[in-house]
Design a protein around this motif. Structure first.
Motif, PDB file in Angstrom:
ATOM      1  N   ALA A   1       0.837  -1.202   0.000  1.00  0.00           N
ATOM      2  CA  ALA A   1       0.000   0.000   0.000  1.00  0.00           C
ATOM      3  C   ALA A   1       0.871   1.252   0.000  1.00  0.00           C
ATOM      4  O   ALA A   1       0.578   2.221  -0.719  1.00  0.00           O
ATOM      5  N   SER A   2       1.955   1.238   0.784  1.00  0.00           N
ATOM      6  CA  SER A   2       2.826   2.424   0.794  1.00  0.00           C
ATOM      7  C   SER A   2       3.569   2.578  -0.528  1.00  0.00           C
ATOM      8  O   SER A   2       3.763   3.696  -1.020  1.00  0.00           O
ATOM      9  N   LEU A   3       3.961   1.463  -1.146  1.00  0.00           N
ATOM     10  CA  LEU A   3       4.604   1.547  -2.480  1.00  0.00           C
ATOM     11  C   LEU A   3       3.625   2.057  -3.517  1.00  0.00           C
ATOM     12  O   LEU A   3       3.981   2.848  -4.396  1.00  0.00           O
ATOM     13  N   GLU A   4       2.378   1.619  -3.442  1.00  0.00           N
ATOM     14  CA  GLU A   4       1.358   2.097  -4.369  1.00  0.00           C
ATOM     15  C   GLU A   4       1.133   3.579  -4.169  1.00  0.00           C
ATOM     16  O   GLU A   4       1.019   4.349  -5.149  1.00  0.00           O
ATOM     17  N   TYR A   5       1.115   4.036  -2.942  1.00  0.00           N
ATOM     18  CA  TYR A   5       0.932   5.475  -2.648  1.00  0.00           C
ATOM     19  C   TYR A   5       2.113   6.273  -3.207  1.00  0.00           C
ATOM     20  O   TYR A   5       1.915   7.338  -3.787  1.00  0.00           O
ATOM     21  N   ILE A   6       3.320   5.742  -3.040  1.00  0.00           N
ATOM     22  CA  ILE A   6       4.501   6.430  -3.578  1.00  0.00           C
ATOM     23  C   ILE A   6       4.439   6.491  -5.092  1.00  0.00           C
ATOM     24  O   ILE A   6       4.748   7.534  -5.698  1.00  0.00           O
ATOM     25  N   MET A   7       3.996   5.419  -5.736  1.00  0.00           N
ATOM     26  CA  MET A   7       3.903   5.391  -7.205  1.00  0.00           C
ATOM     27  C   MET A   7       2.845   6.391  -7.680  1.00  0.00           C
ATOM     28  O   MET A   7       3.036   7.067  -8.691  1.00  0.00           O
ATOM     29  N   ILE A   8       1.730   6.496  -6.958  1.00  0.00           N
ATOM     30  CA  ILE A   8       0.668   7.436  -7.329  1.00  0.00           C
ATOM     31  C   ILE A   8       1.145   8.879  -7.158  1.00  0.00           C
ATOM     32  O   ILE A   8       0.908   9.727  -8.025  1.00  0.00           O
ATOM     33  N   THR A   9       1.862   9.159  -6.081  1.00  0.00           N
ATOM     34  CA  THR A   9       2.314  10.545  -5.842  1.00  0.00           C
ATOM     35  C   THR A   9       3.440  10.941  -6.780  1.00  0.00           C
ATOM     36  O   THR A   9       3.603  12.114  -7.078  1.00  0.00           O
ATOM     37  N   ASN A  10       4.215   9.989  -7.261  1.00  0.00           N
ATOM     38  CA  ASN A  10       5.305  10.318  -8.196  1.00  0.00           C
ATOM     39  C   ASN A  10       4.772  10.565  -9.598  1.00  0.00           C
ATOM     40  O   ASN A  10       5.398  11.285 -10.390  1.00  0.00           O
ATOM     41  N   ASN A  11       3.659   9.999  -9.957  1.00  0.00           N
ATOM     42  CA  ASN A  11       3.103  10.188 -11.290  1.00  0.00           C
ATOM     43  C   ASN A  11       2.289  11.418 -11.290  1.00  0.00           C
ATOM     44  O   ASN A  11       2.040  12.333 -11.681  1.00  0.00           O
TER      45      ASN A  11
END
Length: 99
Positions: free
Chosen positions: A89-99
């Motif tokens: 979930a934290s990796l998904e959040y990081i991927m969403i915020t980087n895009n």
């Protein structure tokens, strides 16, 4: 002569040996004690019932420890899965915020 009377005589002999009145070596005393133990078990005296009771309590304690250990292992696996989900979930959040 009954077996109980013989056992009392043997116990008296061991006691006299301990007091120094009769001299028996330690191997003889150990052998006598072993034969007394075996005869009491064969007679199905309260000693065997006590040993059976202790066996049952040890068995139930061992089973409860095994169950508790299994539950601890399951809880550990749940914790690992929960940590993996949190990491994803934290990796998904990081991927969403980087895009």
């Amino acid at each position: 002569m009954s077996l109980n009377l013989t056992i009392y005589y043997i116990i008296a002999l061991i006691t006299l040996s301990g007091l120094g009145i009769v001299f028996l070596n330690s191997e003889s005393i150990l052998a006598i004690c072993f034969f007394i133990f075996v005869s009491l078990i064969v007679q199905n005296d309260p000693i065997s019932a006590s040993l059976e009771e202790q066996k049952q309590s040890i068995r139930s304690e061992l089973i409860s420890c095994m169950i508790r250990g299994s539950m601890d292992q399951i809880n550990l696996q749940k914790l690992v899965c929960y940590k993996k989900i949190q990491l994803l979930a934290s990796l998904e959040y990081i991927m969403i915020t980087n895009n």
